[in-house]
Scaffold this active site. Structure first.
Site, mmCIF file in Angstrom:
data_model
loop_
_atom_site.group_PDB
_atom_site.id
_atom_site.type_symbol
_atom_site.label_atom_id
_atom_site.label_comp_id
_atom_site.label_asym_id
_atom_site.label_seq_id
_atom_site.Cartn_x
_atom_site.Cartn_y
_atom_site.Cartn_z
ATOM 1 N N ARG A 33 0.825 -1.226 0.000
ATOM 2 C CA ARG A 33 0.000 0.000 0.000
ATOM 3 C C ARG A 33 0.852 1.266 0.000
ATOM 4 N NH1 ARG A 33 -5.557 -0.386 1.803
ATOM 5 N NH2 ARG A 33 -6.280 -2.365 0.989
ATOM 6 N N ARG A 37 -2.956 6.859 1.338
ATOM 7 C CA ARG A 37 -3.393 8.078 2.024
ATOM 8 C C ARG A 37 -2.380 8.690 2.975
ATOM 9 N NH1 ARG A 37 -8.743 5.321 3.885
ATOM 10 N NH2 ARG A 37 -7.240 3.643 3.702
ATOM 11 N N ARG A 46 -6.244 12.000 -5.328
ATOM 12 C CA ARG A 46 -7.485 11.297 -5.018
ATOM 13 C C ARG A 46 -8.665 12.291 -4.985
ATOM 14 N NH1 ARG A 46 -10.118 8.011 -1.005
ATOM 15 N NH2 ARG A 46 -12.212 8.441 -1.742
ATOM 16 N N ASP A 83 -7.158 -2.243 -7.393
ATOM 17 C CA ASP A 83 -7.699 -2.886 -6.191
ATOM 18 C C ASP A 83 -8.093 -4.318 -6.502
ATOM 19 O OD1 ASP A 83 -8.505 -1.951 -3.296
ATOM 20 O OD2 ASP A 83 -10.005 -3.393 -3.950
ATOM 21 N N TYR A 159 -15.081 -11.420 0.014
ATOM 22 C CA TYR A 159 -15.767 -10.125 -0.133
ATOM 23 C C TYR A 159 -17.057 -10.286 -0.931
ATOM 24 C CZ TYR A 159 -11.910 -7.388 1.779
ATOM 25 O OH TYR A 159 -10.983 -6.842 2.613
#
Ligand code: CP3
Length: 355
Positions: A33, A37, A46, A83, A159
Protein backbone atom coordinates in the site's frame (compact mmCIF):
# COMPACT_ATOMS: atom_id res chain seq x y z
CA UNK A 1 9.32 -2.64 -28.76
CA UNK A 2 10.91 -0.08 -26.50
CA UNK A 3 14.58 0.09 -25.71
CA UNK A 4 14.01 -0.86 -22.10
CA UNK A 5 12.65 -4.24 -23.14
CA UNK A 6 16.15 -5.21 -24.26
CA UNK A 7 17.51 -4.81 -20.75
CA UNK A 8 17.65 -7.90 -18.59
CA UNK A 9 15.87 -6.46 -15.60
CA UNK A 10 17.27 -9.05 -13.23
CA UNK A 11 20.76 -7.59 -13.79
CA UNK A 12 19.68 -4.10 -12.76
CA UNK A 13 16.99 -4.70 -10.14
CA UNK A 14 17.80 -5.71 -6.56
CA UNK A 15 14.15 -6.79 -6.10
CA UNK A 16 14.23 -9.20 -9.06
CA UNK A 17 17.67 -10.46 -8.01
CA UNK A 18 16.31 -11.26 -4.56
CA UNK A 19 13.35 -13.07 -6.12
CA UNK A 20 15.72 -15.19 -8.18
CA UNK A 21 17.03 -16.56 -4.88
CA UNK A 22 20.07 -14.33 -4.35
CA UNK A 23 20.99 -12.59 -1.14
CA UNK A 24 21.25 -8.84 -1.85
CA UNK A 25 22.84 -6.34 0.51
CA UNK A 26 21.19 -4.04 1.42
CA UNK A 27 17.96 -5.92 0.73
CA UNK A 28 15.45 -4.33 -1.64
CA UNK A 29 12.60 -2.49 0.05
CA UNK A 30 9.04 -1.57 -0.93
CA UNK A 31 5.92 -1.26 1.22
CA UNK A 32 2.51 -2.81 0.76
CA UNK A 33 0.00 0.00 0.00
CA UNK A 34 2.93 2.33 -0.65
CA UNK A 35 0.67 4.43 -2.87
CA UNK A 36 -1.92 5.66 -0.44
CA UNK A 37 -3.39 8.08 2.02
CA UNK A 38 -0.26 8.62 4.17
CA UNK A 39 1.11 10.63 1.19
CA UNK A 40 -0.19 14.22 0.75
CA UNK A 41 0.38 13.99 -3.02
CA UNK A 42 -1.88 10.90 -3.08
CA UNK A 43 -4.61 12.69 -1.14
CA UNK A 44 -4.45 15.57 -3.64
CA UNK A 45 -4.72 13.28 -6.65
CA UNK A 46 -7.49 11.30 -5.02
CA UNK A 47 -9.49 14.50 -4.34
CA UNK A 48 -8.96 15.55 -7.95
CA UNK A 49 -10.18 12.17 -9.26
CA UNK A 50 -13.38 12.37 -7.18
CA UNK A 51 -13.56 8.80 -5.95
CA UNK A 52 -11.25 5.87 -5.31
CA UNK A 53 -12.74 3.90 -8.21
CA UNK A 54 -12.41 6.86 -10.59
CA UNK A 55 -8.76 6.98 -9.61
CA UNK A 56 -8.36 3.24 -10.36
CA UNK A 57 -10.04 3.54 -13.78
CA UNK A 58 -8.25 6.71 -14.99
CA UNK A 59 -4.92 5.46 -16.40
CA UNK A 60 -3.11 8.80 -16.24
CA UNK A 61 -4.07 9.41 -12.62
CA UNK A 62 -3.50 5.77 -11.56
CA UNK A 63 -0.07 5.82 -13.23
CA UNK A 64 0.76 9.05 -11.41
CA UNK A 65 -0.11 7.66 -7.95
CA UNK A 66 1.81 4.45 -8.72
CA UNK A 67 4.89 6.58 -9.41
CA UNK A 68 4.51 8.97 -6.44
CA UNK A 69 6.18 6.73 -3.83
CA UNK A 70 8.97 5.88 -6.29
CA UNK A 71 9.76 9.55 -6.84
CA UNK A 72 9.59 10.38 -3.13
CA UNK A 73 11.43 7.35 -1.67
CA UNK A 74 13.06 5.57 -4.63
CA UNK A 75 11.62 2.24 -3.50
CA UNK A 76 13.10 -0.82 -5.20
CA UNK A 77 9.77 -1.80 -6.79
CA UNK A 78 6.57 -0.07 -7.84
CA UNK A 79 3.16 -1.68 -7.37
CA UNK A 80 0.33 -1.04 -9.78
CA UNK A 81 -2.37 1.20 -8.34
CA UNK A 82 -5.66 -0.72 -8.55
CA UNK A 83 -7.70 -2.89 -6.19
CA UNK A 84 -8.40 -6.58 -5.70
CA UNK A 85 -12.16 -5.93 -5.97
CA UNK A 86 -12.07 -4.77 -9.59
CA UNK A 87 -12.40 -8.44 -10.64
CA UNK A 88 -15.85 -9.01 -9.07
CA UNK A 89 -16.88 -5.71 -10.61
CA UNK A 90 -15.62 -6.87 -14.03
CA UNK A 91 -17.59 -10.10 -13.54
CA UNK A 92 -20.77 -8.06 -13.06
CA UNK A 93 -21.11 -7.54 -9.30
CA UNK A 94 -21.89 -4.02 -8.08
CA UNK A 95 -19.00 -2.44 -6.15
CA UNK A 96 -18.94 0.78 -4.14
CA UNK A 97 -16.34 2.38 -1.89
CA UNK A 98 -17.69 4.62 0.84
CA UNK A 99 -14.96 6.77 2.43
CA UNK A 100 -14.33 5.60 5.98
CA UNK A 101 -16.29 2.36 5.50
CA UNK A 102 -14.22 0.49 2.94
CA UNK A 103 -15.58 -1.54 0.06
CA UNK A 104 -19.11 -2.86 -0.33
CA UNK A 105 -20.23 -5.43 -2.85
CA UNK A 106 -23.86 -6.22 -3.52
CA UNK A 107 -25.91 -8.28 -3.56
CA UNK A 108 -24.56 -10.79 -1.06
CA UNK A 109 -24.11 -14.33 -2.19
CA UNK A 110 -26.67 -16.75 -3.39
CA UNK A 111 -26.78 -19.16 -6.27
CA UNK A 112 -28.25 -16.41 -8.50
CA UNK A 113 -25.24 -14.22 -7.96
CA UNK A 114 -22.90 -16.93 -9.15
CA UNK A 115 -25.10 -17.80 -12.12
CA UNK A 116 -25.09 -14.15 -13.22
CA UNK A 117 -21.30 -13.75 -13.14
CA UNK A 118 -19.77 -13.57 -16.59
CA UNK A 119 -16.25 -13.29 -17.96
CA UNK A 120 -17.58 -11.87 -21.28
CA UNK A 121 -16.66 -8.28 -20.43
CA UNK A 122 -13.63 -9.03 -18.28
CA UNK A 123 -10.91 -7.54 -20.46
CA UNK A 124 -13.07 -4.66 -21.65
CA UNK A 125 -13.90 -3.70 -18.09
CA UNK A 126 -10.27 -4.01 -16.96
CA UNK A 127 -8.70 -2.39 -20.02
CA UNK A 128 -8.01 0.92 -18.17
CA UNK A 129 -5.90 -1.08 -15.70
CA UNK A 130 -3.90 -2.60 -18.55
CA UNK A 131 -3.37 0.91 -19.90
CA UNK A 132 -2.08 2.01 -16.48
CA UNK A 133 0.45 -0.84 -16.54
CA UNK A 134 1.77 0.30 -19.94
CA UNK A 135 2.03 3.92 -18.85
CA UNK A 136 3.79 3.11 -15.59
CA UNK A 137 6.27 0.77 -17.25
CA UNK A 138 7.11 3.43 -19.83
CA UNK A 139 7.91 5.95 -17.07
CA UNK A 140 9.75 3.79 -14.54
CA UNK A 141 13.53 3.66 -14.43
CA UNK A 142 14.87 0.34 -15.79
CA UNK A 143 16.12 -0.61 -12.32
CA UNK A 144 12.62 -0.34 -10.83
CA UNK A 145 10.38 -3.31 -11.60
CA UNK A 146 6.61 -3.09 -11.68
CA UNK A 147 4.59 -5.48 -9.53
CA UNK A 148 1.18 -6.37 -10.91
CA UNK A 149 -1.33 -7.96 -8.56
CA UNK A 150 -4.71 -9.45 -7.88
CA UNK A 151 -6.56 -10.90 -4.92
CA UNK A 152 -6.41 -14.66 -4.50
CA UNK A 153 -9.73 -16.39 -5.31
CA UNK A 154 -10.61 -17.19 -1.68
CA UNK A 155 -10.11 -13.59 -0.46
CA UNK A 156 -12.04 -12.12 -3.39
CA UNK A 157 -14.80 -14.74 -2.86
CA UNK A 158 -14.91 -13.73 0.81
CA UNK A 159 -15.77 -10.12 -0.13
CA UNK A 160 -18.23 -11.32 -2.78
CA UNK A 161 -20.11 -13.56 -0.37
CA UNK A 162 -20.20 -11.30 2.68
CA UNK A 163 -20.38 -8.05 0.70
CA UNK A 164 -17.54 -6.69 2.84
CA UNK A 165 -14.44 -7.80 4.77
CA UNK A 166 -15.19 -9.96 7.80
CA UNK A 167 -12.40 -10.81 10.17
CA UNK A 168 -13.19 -14.50 10.81
CA UNK A 169 -14.74 -15.21 7.40
CA UNK A 170 -17.72 -16.83 9.11
CA UNK A 171 -20.16 -16.16 6.26
CA UNK A 172 -17.83 -17.45 3.57
CA UNK A 173 -16.83 -20.53 5.55
CA UNK A 174 -20.49 -21.36 6.13
CA UNK A 175 -21.24 -20.81 2.46
CA UNK A 176 -18.55 -23.39 1.63
CA UNK A 177 -19.76 -25.96 4.17
CA UNK A 178 -23.39 -25.55 3.08
CA UNK A 179 -22.82 -25.86 -0.65
CA UNK A 180 -19.40 -27.04 -1.72
CA UNK A 181 -20.40 -27.37 -5.35
CA UNK A 182 -21.40 -23.72 -5.55
CA UNK A 183 -18.32 -22.60 -3.61
CA UNK A 184 -16.09 -24.59 -5.97
CA UNK A 185 -17.85 -23.03 -8.93
CA UNK A 186 -17.20 -19.54 -7.60
CA UNK A 187 -13.52 -20.28 -6.89
CA UNK A 188 -13.14 -21.75 -10.41
CA UNK A 189 -14.63 -18.63 -12.06
CA UNK A 190 -12.34 -16.41 -10.00
CA UNK A 191 -9.30 -18.55 -10.75
CA UNK A 192 -9.90 -18.33 -14.49
CA UNK A 193 -10.62 -14.59 -14.44
CA UNK A 194 -7.63 -13.86 -12.20
CA UNK A 195 -5.19 -15.79 -14.38
CA UNK A 196 -6.48 -13.99 -17.50
CA UNK A 197 -6.24 -10.59 -15.76
CA UNK A 198 -2.69 -11.25 -14.56
CA UNK A 199 -1.52 -12.53 -17.95
CA UNK A 200 -2.75 -9.27 -19.47
CA UNK A 201 -0.81 -7.29 -16.82
CA UNK A 202 2.31 -9.29 -17.69
CA UNK A 203 1.77 -8.67 -21.42
CA UNK A 204 1.63 -4.92 -20.74
CA UNK A 205 4.88 -4.91 -18.75
CA UNK A 206 4.46 -6.20 -15.18
CA UNK A 207 7.76 -7.81 -14.10
CA UNK A 208 6.36 -9.65 -11.10
CA UNK A 209 2.95 -10.61 -9.76
CA UNK A 210 1.80 -10.66 -6.15
CA UNK A 211 -1.35 -12.55 -5.19
CA UNK A 212 -2.97 -11.18 -2.02
CA UNK A 213 -4.76 -13.80 0.09
CA UNK A 214 -5.64 -11.42 2.91
CA UNK A 215 -8.24 -13.72 4.48
CA UNK A 216 -6.50 -17.10 4.23
CA UNK A 217 -6.16 -17.47 8.02
CA UNK A 218 -8.40 -19.65 10.12
CA UNK A 219 -9.42 -22.31 7.60
CA UNK A 220 -9.11 -25.98 8.55
CA UNK A 221 -6.38 -27.92 6.72
CA UNK A 222 -8.36 -29.49 3.89
CA UNK A 223 -10.38 -26.36 3.18
CA UNK A 224 -7.20 -24.28 3.22
CA UNK A 225 -5.58 -26.58 0.70
CA UNK A 226 -8.59 -26.59 -1.61
CA UNK A 227 -9.60 -22.92 -1.34
CA UNK A 228 -6.29 -21.09 -0.83
CA UNK A 229 -3.22 -23.10 -1.75
CA UNK A 230 -4.37 -25.05 -4.82
CA UNK A 231 -5.90 -22.07 -6.67
CA UNK A 232 -2.78 -19.99 -5.93
CA UNK A 233 -0.50 -22.81 -7.07
CA UNK A 234 -2.45 -23.24 -10.32
CA UNK A 235 -2.46 -19.50 -11.04
CA UNK A 236 1.33 -19.38 -10.46
CA UNK A 237 1.79 -22.34 -12.83
CA UNK A 238 -0.41 -20.72 -15.51
CA UNK A 239 1.57 -17.46 -15.31
CA UNK A 240 4.94 -19.23 -15.49
CA UNK A 241 3.68 -21.15 -18.49
CA UNK A 242 2.68 -17.85 -20.11
CA UNK A 243 5.86 -15.95 -19.21
CA UNK A 244 8.62 -18.04 -17.59
CA UNK A 245 10.72 -15.00 -16.57
CA UNK A 246 7.97 -13.37 -14.53
CA UNK A 247 8.36 -13.61 -10.74
CA UNK A 248 5.51 -14.74 -8.51
CA UNK A 249 4.94 -13.84 -4.86
CA UNK A 250 2.19 -15.35 -2.75
CA UNK A 251 0.89 -13.48 0.31
CA UNK A 252 -1.17 -15.96 2.33
CA UNK A 253 -1.89 -13.63 5.25
CA UNK A 254 -2.60 -15.45 8.49
CA UNK A 255 -1.55 -18.82 7.04
CA UNK A 256 0.99 -19.38 9.83
CA UNK A 257 3.16 -22.46 9.35
CA UNK A 258 1.42 -23.21 6.03
CA UNK A 259 3.43 -20.41 4.41
CA UNK A 260 6.24 -22.95 4.04
CA UNK A 261 4.00 -25.03 1.72
CA UNK A 262 3.90 -22.07 -0.66
CA UNK A 263 7.66 -21.65 -0.40
CA UNK A 264 8.22 -25.22 -1.59
CA UNK A 265 6.14 -24.82 -4.75
CA UNK A 266 8.45 -24.56 -7.78
CA UNK A 267 6.45 -21.71 -9.37
CA UNK A 268 6.33 -19.52 -6.26
CA UNK A 269 9.47 -17.37 -6.01
CA UNK A 270 8.62 -15.34 -2.94
CA UNK A 271 6.34 -15.59 0.07
CA UNK A 272 4.94 -12.52 1.81
CA UNK A 273 4.76 -13.05 5.58
CA UNK A 274 2.45 -11.19 7.92
CA UNK A 275 3.18 -9.61 11.29
CA UNK A 276 2.58 -12.91 13.11
CA UNK A 277 5.57 -14.68 11.53
CA UNK A 278 8.81 -14.66 13.50
CA UNK A 279 11.99 -13.93 11.53
CA UNK A 280 13.71 -16.97 13.09
CA UNK A 281 10.93 -19.26 11.87
CA UNK A 282 10.93 -17.60 8.44
CA UNK A 283 14.69 -18.10 8.14
CA UNK A 284 14.35 -21.83 8.82
CA UNK A 285 11.01 -22.75 7.23
CA UNK A 286 10.62 -20.39 4.26
CA UNK A 287 13.95 -18.88 3.22
CA UNK A 288 15.63 -22.18 2.21
CA UNK A 289 12.92 -22.58 -0.47
CA UNK A 290 11.78 -19.07 -1.45
CA UNK A 291 12.50 -15.39 -0.95
CA UNK A 292 11.07 -13.98 2.28
CA UNK A 293 9.19 -10.68 2.13
CA UNK A 294 7.41 -8.71 4.85
CA UNK A 295 6.96 -9.24 8.62
CA UNK A 296 7.35 -5.70 10.03
CA UNK A 297 4.24 -4.55 11.89
CA UNK A 298 2.82 -1.44 10.15
CA UNK A 299 1.71 -0.15 13.56
CA UNK A 300 5.28 -0.31 14.85
CA UNK A 301 6.18 1.89 11.87
CA UNK A 302 3.52 4.35 13.05
CA UNK A 303 4.93 4.26 16.60
CA UNK A 304 8.55 4.71 15.41
CA UNK A 305 11.48 5.23 17.79
CA UNK A 306 14.05 2.88 19.27
CA UNK A 307 11.84 -0.21 19.22
CA UNK A 308 11.20 0.23 15.50
CA UNK A 309 14.90 0.55 14.78
CA UNK A 310 15.85 -2.43 16.94
CA UNK A 311 13.20 -4.55 15.19
CA UNK A 312 14.39 -3.52 11.71
CA UNK A 313 17.94 -4.46 12.74
CA UNK A 314 16.75 -7.82 14.08
CA UNK A 315 14.97 -8.62 10.82
CA UNK A 316 18.06 -7.62 8.83
CA UNK A 317 20.38 -9.68 11.05
CA UNK A 318 18.24 -12.81 10.91
CA UNK A 319 17.05 -12.66 7.29
CA UNK A 320 19.69 -10.54 5.52
CA UNK A 321 21.99 -13.48 4.82
CA UNK A 322 19.49 -15.11 2.43
CA UNK A 323 17.01 -14.05 -0.24
CA UNK A 324 14.97 -11.29 1.44
CA UNK A 325 12.82 -8.31 0.48
CA UNK A 326 12.16 -5.79 3.23
CA UNK A 327 8.46 -4.99 3.62
CA UNK A 328 5.65 -4.65 6.12
CA UNK A 329 3.53 -7.59 7.27
CA UNK A 330 0.42 -5.76 5.97
CA UNK A 331 -0.39 -2.45 4.28
CA UNK A 332 0.98 0.86 5.51
CA UNK A 333 -1.72 2.77 7.40
CA UNK A 334 -2.91 6.31 6.58
CA UNK A 335 -1.66 7.75 9.90
CA UNK A 336 2.00 6.72 9.26
CA UNK A 337 4.33 9.74 9.57
CA UNK A 338 6.42 10.22 6.43
CA UNK A 339 9.49 10.83 8.63
CA UNK A 340 9.14 7.27 9.96
CA UNK A 341 9.11 5.87 6.41
CA UNK A 342 12.25 7.88 5.63
CA UNK A 343 13.92 6.57 8.78
CA UNK A 344 12.93 2.98 7.92
CA UNK A 345 14.44 3.26 4.46
CA UNK A 346 17.63 4.82 5.84
CA UNK A 347 17.97 2.03 8.44
CA UNK A 348 17.54 -0.69 5.80
CA UNK A 349 19.83 0.92 3.23
CA UNK A 350 22.66 1.79 5.60
CA UNK A 351 22.89 -1.86 6.44
CA UNK A 352 25.42 -2.69 3.74
CA UNK A 353 27.49 -5.79 4.43
CA UNK A 354 31.11 -5.09 5.27
CA UNK A 355 34.01 -6.79 3.51
O1 CP3 B 1 -0.22 -1.35 -2.52
C1 CP3 B 1 -0.44 -0.38 -3.29
O2 CP3 B 1 0.02 0.74 -3.11
C2 CP3 B 1 -1.21 -0.67 -4.56
C3 CP3 B 1 -2.61 -0.51 -4.53
C4 CP3 B 1 -3.51 -1.43 -3.71
C5 CP3 B 1 -4.72 -0.95 -3.16
N1 CP3 B 1 -5.40 -2.02 -2.65
C6 CP3 B 1 -5.18 0.45 -3.20
C7 CP3 B 1 -6.17 0.89 -2.22
C8 CP3 B 1 -3.44 -2.79 -3.43
C9 CP3 B 1 -2.31 -3.78 -3.71
C10 CP3 B 1 -4.65 -3.15 -2.78
C11 CP3 B 1 -4.97 -4.53 -2.39
C12 CP3 B 1 -6.17 -4.77 -1.58
N2 CP3 B 1 -7.38 -4.14 -1.65
C13 CP3 B 1 -6.27 -5.81 -0.63
C14 CP3 B 1 -5.19 -6.82 -0.32
C15 CP3 B 1 -4.13 -6.27 0.54
C16 CP3 B 1 -4.55 -5.98 1.94
O3 CP3 B 1 -4.46 -4.80 2.33
O4 CP3 B 1 -4.94 -6.92 2.66
C17 CP3 B 1 -7.57 -5.75 -0.08
C18 CP3 B 1 -8.13 -6.64 1.00
C19 CP3 B 1 -8.26 -4.69 -0.74
C20 CP3 B 1 -9.67 -4.28 -0.54
C21 CP3 B 1 -9.76 -2.91 -0.04
N3 CP3 B 1 -9.49 -1.78 -0.80
C22 CP3 B 1 -10.10 -2.48 1.25
C23 CP3 B 1 -10.45 -3.40 2.41
C24 CP3 B 1 -10.06 -1.09 1.25
C25 CP3 B 1 -10.48 -0.19 2.36
C26 CP3 B 1 -9.48 -0.14 3.44
C27 CP3 B 1 -8.75 1.17 3.39
O5 CP3 B 1 -7.53 1.13 3.54
O6 CP3 B 1 -9.43 2.18 3.22
C28 CP3 B 1 -9.62 -0.68 -0.03
C29 CP3 B 1 -9.41 0.71 -0.46
C30 CP3 B 1 -8.05 1.03 -1.01
N4 CP3 B 1 -7.34 0.25 -1.88
C31 CP3 B 1 -7.32 2.22 -0.75
C32 CP3 B 1 -6.14 2.13 -1.51
C33 CP3 B 1 -5.06 3.18 -1.62
C34 CP3 B 1 -7.80 3.37 0.11
C35 CP3 B 1 -8.87 4.07 -0.66
C36 CP3 B 1 -8.87 5.54 -0.51
O7 CP3 B 1 -8.02 6.24 -1.11
O8 CP3 B 1 -9.79 6.01 0.18
Amino acid sequence: MSLSEDINREDVSSYLKALSGKSVSPPPIWLMRQAGRYLPEYRDKRAEAGSFLDLCYTPDAAAEVTLQPIRRFDFDAAILFADILLIPQALGQKLTFTPGEGPQLSPTADSDLIARLSTDNLHESLSPIYETVSRVRAQLPARTPLIGFAGAPWTVAAYMIAGRGIRDQSETRSFYYNDRTLARELIAILEEATAAYLKAQIDRGADAIQLFDTWSGGLPDEAFDELCFQPTRRIAAALKDHAPAVKFIAFPRGAGVRASVYAKDPNIDGVGLDTGASPEWAAGAVQPYATVQGLLDPLLLVAGGAELEATIQRHLDILGGGPYIFNLGHGITPQTPIAHVERLIACVRKNVAVG
